[in-house]
Write a protein that holds these residues in place. Structure first.
Motif, PDB file in Angstrom:
ATOM      1  N   LEU A 152       0.801  -1.248  -0.159  1.00 55.08           N
ATOM      2  CA  LEU A 152      -0.015   0.043   0.066  1.00 55.08           C
ATOM      3  C   LEU A 152       0.854   1.194   0.020  1.00 55.08           C
ATOM      4  N   LEU A 153       1.903   1.222   0.806  1.00 53.65           N
ATOM      5  CA  LEU A 153       2.743   2.401   0.721  1.00 53.65           C
ATOM      6  C   LEU A 153       3.557   2.629  -0.648  1.00 53.65           C
ATOM      7  N   GLU A 154       3.869   1.536  -1.145  1.00 54.99           N
ATOM      8  CA  GLU A 154       4.168   1.717  -2.561  1.00 54.99           C
ATOM      9  C   GLU A 154       3.358   2.348  -3.641  1.00 54.99           C
ATOM     10  N   GLY A 155       2.035   1.896  -3.387  1.00 52.25           N
ATOM     11  CA  GLY A 155       1.014   2.422  -4.277  1.00 52.25           C
ATOM     12  C   GLY A 155       0.929   3.614  -3.984  1.00 52.25           C
ATOM     13  N   GLU A 156       1.174   4.425  -2.923  1.00 53.53           N
ATOM     14  CA  GLU A 156       0.904   5.858  -2.710  1.00 53.53           C
ATOM     15  C   GLU A 156       2.066   6.436  -3.129  1.00 53.53           C
ATOM     16  N   GLY A 157       3.372   5.945  -3.762  1.00 54.75           N
ATOM     17  CA  GLY A 157       4.248   6.483  -4.067  1.00 54.75           C
ATOM     18  C   GLY A 157       5.153   7.181  -2.787  1.00 54.75           C
ATOM     19  N   LEU A 158       5.261   6.528  -1.769  1.00 50.34           N
ATOM     20  CA  LEU A 158       5.886   7.025  -0.734  1.00 50.34           C
ATOM     21  C   LEU A 158       7.270   6.261  -0.681  1.00 50.34           C
ATOM     22  N   ASP A 159       8.120   7.112  -0.022  1.00 49.85           N
ATOM     23  CA  ASP A 159       9.486   6.197  -0.003  1.00 49.85           C
ATOM     24  C   ASP A 159       9.622   5.392   1.312  1.00 49.85           C
TER      25      ASP A 159
ATOM     26  N   GLY B 146      -6.181   3.835  15.200  1.00 52.03           N
ATOM     27  CA  GLY B 146      -6.126   4.286  13.744  1.00 52.03           C
ATOM     28  C   GLY B 146      -4.716   4.153  13.176  1.00 52.03           C
ATOM     29  N   MET B 147      -4.581   4.213  11.741  1.00 57.04           N
ATOM     30  CA  MET B 147      -3.561   3.643  10.954  1.00 57.04           C
ATOM     31  C   MET B 147      -3.533   4.728   9.875  1.00 57.04           C
ATOM     32  N   ARG B 148      -2.507   5.344   9.501  1.00 54.53           N
ATOM     33  CA  ARG B 148      -2.212   6.258   8.301  1.00 54.53           C
ATOM     34  C   ARG B 148      -0.586   6.019   8.035  1.00 54.53           C
ATOM     35  N   PHE B 149      -0.465   6.520   6.529  1.00 52.51           N
ATOM     36  CA  PHE B 149       0.878   6.539   6.303  1.00 52.51           C
ATOM     37  C   PHE B 149       1.264   7.932   6.575  1.00 52.51           C
TER      38      PHE B 149
END
Length: 124
Positions: free
Chosen positions: A30-37, A58-61
């Protein structure tokens, strides 16, 4: 900012948050899908007021940890936990369930004394 010692050297004693391999794989995808390093960004796990039992997860990037966060690294996933949330979720395991009844992230928290009927909120 506090981080895990991965080299087996002396590290401060502090509560641990574990992440299963399945949960880490899902979160990293999911992190990769958001384009985050994934070298700097991570999954923020926190506790907030809410739900019929009083507290909910709660959870978020986040792009980067806050200065006072505790940082855990498991299976290449960085997890950020703020000091206020840590006291409620220390010793927990973040898992990912993929089954007929439910799919998604689940926190196994040894500090919970009661949960609401739907399992969305808890009390310590």
């Amino acid at each position: 900012m506090s981080t895990d010692s991965m080299d087996g050297g002396e590290a401060e004693t502090r509560p641990e948050i574990e992440v299963t391999e399945d949960a880490a794989e899902q979160a990293l995808s999911l992190l990769e899908g958001e384009g985050l390093d994934d070298g700097e960004a991570g999954l923020r796990l926190f506790v907030q007021q809410g739900g019929c039992a009083g507290l909910s997860y709660g959870m978020r990037f986040d792009d980067a940890p806050d200065e006072d966060d505790t940082i855990y690294e498991h299976h290449d996933l960085r997890v950020f936990v703020d000091p206020a949330s840590l006291k409620y979720i220390e010793g927990s395991v973040l898992d990912y369930e993929n089954g007929l009844q439910a799919e998604g992230f689940h926190v196994e928290n040894p500090n919970v004394v009661s949960e609401c009927g739907c399992g969305e909120s808890f009390r310590t």
